[in-house]
Design an enzyme around this catalytic site. Structure first.
Site, PDB file in Angstrom:
ATOM      1  N   CYS A  42       0.827  -1.209   0.000  1.00 55.94           N
ATOM      2  CA  CYS A  42       0.000   0.000   0.000  1.00 55.94           C
ATOM      3  C   CYS A  42       0.865   1.264   0.000  1.00 55.94           C
ATOM      4  O   CYS A  42       1.741   1.438   0.839  1.00 55.94           O
ATOM      5  CB  CYS A  42      -0.923   0.007   1.214  1.00 55.94           C
ATOM      6  SG  CYS A  42      -2.020   1.458   1.261  1.00 55.94           S
ATOM      7  N   CYS A 272      -6.281   8.581 -16.892  1.00 54.39           N
ATOM      8  CA  CYS A 272      -5.522   9.827 -16.880  1.00 54.39           C
ATOM      9  C   CYS A 272      -4.084   9.642 -17.363  1.00 54.39           C
ATOM     10  O   CYS A 272      -3.464  10.590 -17.854  1.00 54.39           O
ATOM     11  CB  CYS A 272      -5.540  10.455 -15.491  1.00 54.39           C
ATOM     12  SG  CYS A 272      -4.940   9.381 -14.169  1.00 54.39           S
ATOM     13  N   CYS A 278      -2.424  16.458 -16.746  1.00 50.54           N
ATOM     14  CA  CYS A 278      -3.021  15.838 -15.559  1.00 50.54           C
ATOM     15  C   CYS A 278      -3.958  16.831 -14.872  1.00 50.54           C
ATOM     16  O   CYS A 278      -3.589  17.473 -13.886  1.00 50.54           O
ATOM     17  CB  CYS A 278      -1.921  15.379 -14.600  1.00 50.54           C
ATOM     18  SG  CYS A 278      -0.928  14.038 -15.239  1.00 50.54           S
ATOM     19  N   CYS A 293      -4.098  14.878  -7.515  1.00 52.95           N
ATOM     20  CA  CYS A 293      -3.821  13.495  -7.909  1.00 52.95           C
ATOM     21  C   CYS A 293      -3.764  12.609  -6.671  1.00 52.95           C
ATOM     22  O   CYS A 293      -3.301  13.029  -5.610  1.00 52.95           O
ATOM     23  CB  CYS A 293      -2.495  13.422  -8.669  1.00 52.95           C
ATOM     24  SG  CYS A 293      -1.948  11.746  -9.094  1.00 52.95           S
ATOM     25  N   ASP A 294      -4.195  11.362  -6.851  1.00 51.04           N
ATOM     26  CA  ASP A 294      -4.193  10.390  -5.760  1.00 51.04           C
ATOM     27  C   ASP A 294      -2.786  10.107  -5.250  1.00 51.04           C
ATOM     28  O   ASP A 294      -2.593   9.791  -4.077  1.00 51.04           O
ATOM     29  CB  ASP A 294      -4.833   9.094  -6.273  1.00 51.04           C
ATOM     30  CG  ASP A 294      -5.197   8.142  -5.154  1.00 51.04           C
ATOM     31  OD1 ASP A 294      -5.375   8.608  -4.015  1.00 51.04           O
ATOM     32  OD2 ASP A 294      -5.318   6.933  -5.414  1.00 51.04           O
ATOM     33  N   CYS A 343       0.713   7.772 -25.308  1.00 49.12           N
ATOM     34  CA  CYS A 343       0.923   7.855 -23.850  1.00 49.12           C
ATOM     35  C   CYS A 343       1.318   9.241 -23.368  1.00 49.12           C
ATOM     36  O   CYS A 343       1.236   9.520 -22.171  1.00 49.12           O
ATOM     37  CB  CYS A 343       1.973   6.849 -23.406  1.00 49.12           C
ATOM     38  SG  CYS A 343       3.672   7.305 -23.802  1.00 49.12           S
ATOM     39  N   CYS A 347       2.808   8.352 -16.918  1.00 47.60           N
ATOM     40  CA  CYS A 347       2.276   8.873 -15.655  1.00 47.60           C
ATOM     41  C   CYS A 347       3.340   9.664 -14.890  1.00 47.60           C
ATOM     42  O   CYS A 347       4.437   9.144 -14.645  1.00 47.60           O
ATOM     43  CB  CYS A 347       1.786   7.713 -14.795  1.00 47.60           C
ATOM     44  SG  CYS A 347       1.180   8.207 -13.172  1.00 47.60           S
ATOM     45  N   CYS A 365       8.269   2.728 -19.177  1.00 46.26           N
ATOM     46  CA  CYS A 365       8.357   3.106 -20.586  1.00 46.26           C
ATOM     47  C   CYS A 365       8.627   1.904 -21.485  1.00 46.26           C
ATOM     48  O   CYS A 365       7.983   1.721 -22.524  1.00 46.26           O
ATOM     49  CB  CYS A 365       9.437   4.175 -20.762  1.00 46.26           C
ATOM     50  SG  CYS A 365       9.740   4.651 -22.486  1.00 46.26           S
TER      51      CYS A 365
END
Length: 415
Positions: A42, A272, A278, A293-294, A343, A347, A365
């Site tokens: 987590c 996203c 973003c 963002c999370d 892409c 991210c 990548c």
């Protein structure tokens, strides 16, 4: 990409002309990072950057919830999307979510569409939960990492015991109670070599909507943690997954392949990671704090608080523009990459994670290049066939058909 002007401003509202990019959905954390499990991988609980780590008991107050629902329904009219996540959101209790629905009915306007989703570890679900979800057509995302050994390797309870049996029981209950659900599977060191087995296991459960999240977490020196997979491993996982899924593509939805097909079709992808910037959603913490963002729920990225700020003000915050711009800072390799239009550099979390630099390559990548090289030609051909209308409307537009590759369901769950 990289040419879109997202100027960096000082604290406050961005001095832009025109309307700020809309906040199209909310990721709401009614219990913050608090969870009834102790999953070893987590990223959200017990992290140094957690702005609320000194507050062990975190629950969204009814006043905060009412302000959230009322203000966002007004701002987002006519289409409003509420996604609940954690931690474990069901710890807020069933009455909390019954109140959510009550407030949506009270403050919603005629003709307004409201979509609700919830990501859960499924440990607390019972028929009462199912009744609410079925009656109001909630979409559930269930965290399940595959067969028992793979799932229980990292997804354990507070006593260190595996949780697979309880989760599978909940999946069976959801099916029996006719509650719509997706499976969210974390791709870790425990299952990265088992793509075909994991896919067949989920099909055996009757799951038709699958989402796979690659695991990448790092220590302070930028070294991958033991459960983190390599780009090469994830690439092979995606290749095997694509091959075993392709014959089922008109019956089974794999979100990543849906999103690639959307990009190839010139549509806005539903995840996203494949967007140009973003700025599509925001996170709302239990106390009303808002973040872009999370993966960046940190004091330095706070955009405001819903009890103090309007959504229009939050949308225009300089920090939101600054964060959105991070994705446009492309690595030199991205500038000349043949897959850049798919892409857009990947991210920012996976660029920033190892060494704290947004301008680095996405950690995965190499994996993306492997799967794009294999999948784009057949996906592009399938998309062209659909768009050319070579299939009858009754076949190409029914749920689960190949048209689903082009237009993924509006209600989706994010990691």
């Amino acid at each position: 990409m990289g040419s879109t002007p997202f100027p960096l401003y000082q604290e406050g509202l961005a001095a832009t002309s025109g309307e700020a990019p809309r906040i199209t959905s909310l990721l709401i954390k009614p219990a913050s990072a608090v969870c009834n499990l102790d999953c070893q991988y987590c990223f959200y609980l017990d992290r140094e950057a957690d702005p609320y780590q000194s507050m062990p008991a975190r629950r969204m107050a009814e006043e905060t919830l009412e302000r959230l629902v009322d203000s966002y329904l007004f701002y987002s009219h006519p289409n409003s999307t509420f996604a609940f996540q954690g931690g474990e959101p069901t710890l807020a209790g069933l009455p909390f979510f019954e109140k959510v629905v009550e407030l949506q009915k009270r403050f919603g306007r005629n003709g307004q569409t409201v979509a609700n989703s919830l990501q859960t570890n499924a440990m607390s679900l019972d028929r009462d939960w199912c009744r609410l979800f079925r009656e109001y057509q909630w979409l559930l995302g269930v965290s399940l990492d595959g067969p028992e050994a793979a799932h229980d390797a990292y997804r354990v309870n507070k006593a260190g015991h595996g949780t697979w049996k309880r989760v599978v029981e909940s999946v069976e209950l959801l099916s029996k109670e006719r509650v719509e659900f997706n499976i969210l599977c974390v791709v870790s060191a425990a299952n990265v070599g088992l793509a075909r087995d994991v896919y067949r296991f989920f099909r055996g459960l009757g799951a038709g909507h699958l989402q796979f999240i690659p695991l990448a977490e790092f220590d302070a020196a930028g070294n991958p943690l033991p459960f983190t997979i390599t780009a090469e491993q994830y690439g092979r996982f995606l290749l095997d997954l694509f091959d075993v899924w392709w014959p089922d593509r008109r019956r089974v939805r794999v979100r990543f392949f849906d999103n690639v097909a959307e990009a190839l079709a010139g549509q806005r992808p539903g995840c996203c990671e494949l967007l140009e910037t973003c700025d599509s959603y925001v996170v709302v913490e239990y106390n009303g704090d808002v973040f872009p963002c999370d993966f960046f729920v940190e004091s330095g990225w706070k955009l405001g608080n819903i009890t103090l700020d309007s959504w229009s003000e939050i949308a225009r915050r300089a920090r939101r523009y600054s964060f959105a711009a991070k994705k446009t800072i492309l690595h030199a390799d991205c500038q000349v990459c043949e897959f850049r239009s798919i892409c857009h550099g990947g991210c920012p979390k996976l660029r920033h994670g190892p060494h704290g630099r947004f301008e680095d390559l996405d950690y995965f990548c190499r994996a993306y290049k492997m799967i794009f090289d294999r999948s784009t030609a057949p996906l592009r051909a399938e998309v062209a066939q659909i768009l050319a209308g070579k299939k009858s409307a009754n076949t190409s537009h029914k749920p689960g058909s190949s048209a689903a590759i082009v237009a993924a369901a509006a209600r989706k769950i994010r990691s």
